[in-house]
Motif scaffolding. Structure first.
Motif, PDB file in Angstrom:
ATOM      1  N   LYS A  19     -17.750 -30.614 -26.339  1.00 18.72           N
ATOM      2  CA  LYS A  19     -17.603 -29.453 -25.463  1.00 18.72           C
ATOM      3  C   LYS A  19     -16.514 -28.538 -25.982  1.00 18.72           C
ATOM      4  O   LYS A  19     -15.626 -28.954 -26.712  1.00 18.72           O
ATOM      5  N   ASP A  21     -13.711 -25.934 -24.253  1.00 24.27           N
ATOM      6  CA  ASP A  21     -13.058 -25.307 -23.105  1.00 24.27           C
ATOM      7  C   ASP A  21     -12.498 -23.991 -23.637  1.00 24.27           C
ATOM      8  O   ASP A  21     -11.398 -23.938 -24.176  1.00 24.27           O
ATOM      9  N   CYS A  22     -13.295 -22.954 -23.510  1.00 21.03           N
ATOM     10  CA  CYS A  22     -12.971 -21.670 -24.143  1.00 21.03           C
ATOM     11  C   CYS A  22     -11.754 -21.005 -23.522  1.00 21.03           C
ATOM     12  O   CYS A  22     -10.985 -20.346 -24.229  1.00 21.03           O
ATOM     13  N   ASP A  23     -11.554 -21.169 -22.226  1.00 23.20           N
ATOM     14  CA  ASP A  23     -10.412 -20.537 -21.567  1.00 23.20           C
ATOM     15  C   ASP A  23      -9.090 -21.103 -22.068  1.00 23.20           C
ATOM     16  O   ASP A  23      -8.089 -20.401 -22.119  1.00 23.20           O
ATOM     17  N   HIS A  49     -18.131 -21.346 -30.153  1.00 18.73           N
ATOM     18  CA  HIS A  49     -18.027 -20.819 -28.791  1.00 18.73           C
ATOM     19  C   HIS A  49     -16.675 -20.142 -28.580  1.00 18.73           C
ATOM     20  O   HIS A  49     -16.591 -19.062 -27.991  1.00 18.73           O
ATOM     21  N   ASP A  54     -16.455 -16.793 -25.882  1.00 22.11           N
ATOM     22  CA  ASP A  54     -17.153 -17.259 -24.681  1.00 22.11           C
ATOM     23  C   ASP A  54     -16.118 -17.683 -23.635  1.00 22.11           C
ATOM     24  O   ASP A  54     -14.948 -17.895 -23.941  1.00 22.11           O
ATOM     25  N   HIS A  55     -16.559 -17.823 -22.400  1.00 23.32           N
ATOM     26  CA  HIS A  55     -15.654 -18.224 -21.311  1.00 23.32           C
ATOM     27  C   HIS A  55     -16.180 -19.480 -20.632  1.00 23.32           C
ATOM     28  O   HIS A  55     -17.378 -19.749 -20.655  1.00 23.32           O
ATOM     29  N   GLY A  56     -15.272 -20.241 -20.033  1.00 24.22           N
ATOM     30  CA  GLY A  56     -15.629 -21.462 -19.333  1.00 24.22           C
ATOM     31  C   GLY A  56     -15.798 -22.617 -20.301  1.00 24.22           C
ATOM     32  O   GLY A  56     -15.310 -22.580 -21.415  1.00 24.22           O
ATOM     33  N   VAL A  57     -16.510 -23.661 -19.840  1.00 22.11           N
ATOM     34  CA  VAL A  57     -16.769 -24.837 -20.658  1.00 22.11           C
ATOM     35  C   VAL A  57     -18.167 -24.716 -21.229  1.00 22.11           C
ATOM     36  O   VAL A  57     -19.139 -24.532 -20.489  1.00 22.11           O
ATOM     37  N   GLN A  58     -18.279 -24.796 -22.559  1.00 26.38           N
ATOM     38  CA  GLN A  58     -19.554 -24.645 -23.257  1.00 26.38           C
ATOM     39  C   GLN A  58     -19.917 -25.954 -23.935  1.00 26.38           C
ATOM     40  O   GLN A  58     -19.069 -26.651 -24.460  1.00 26.38           O
TER      41      GLN A  58
END
Length: 59
Positions: A19, A21-23, A49, A54-58
């Protein structure tokens, strides 16, 4: 690391994907991934990502 991306290595169930965590600019790598030969590609994917903004978890 020069881009400020942190990396967490975990041993999860073999079906749990890597995963991003983009933030928080953190990638989470499942070192137990079911196909070990795919890991370098999975790592590149999740870094992508973050690089794409990107934002959020991808996954």
């Amino acid at each position: 690391m020069s881009q400020g991306i942190k990396c967490l290595l975990e041993k999860n169930d073999p079906n749990v994907p890597c995963k991003a965590d983009c933030d928080n600019k953190t990638i989470i790598i499942n070192m137990n991934w079911k196909n070990q030969k795919e890991l370098p590609f999975k790592i590149g994917h999740v870094i992508g990502h973050i690089a794409n903004g990107d934002h959020g978890v991808q996954i």
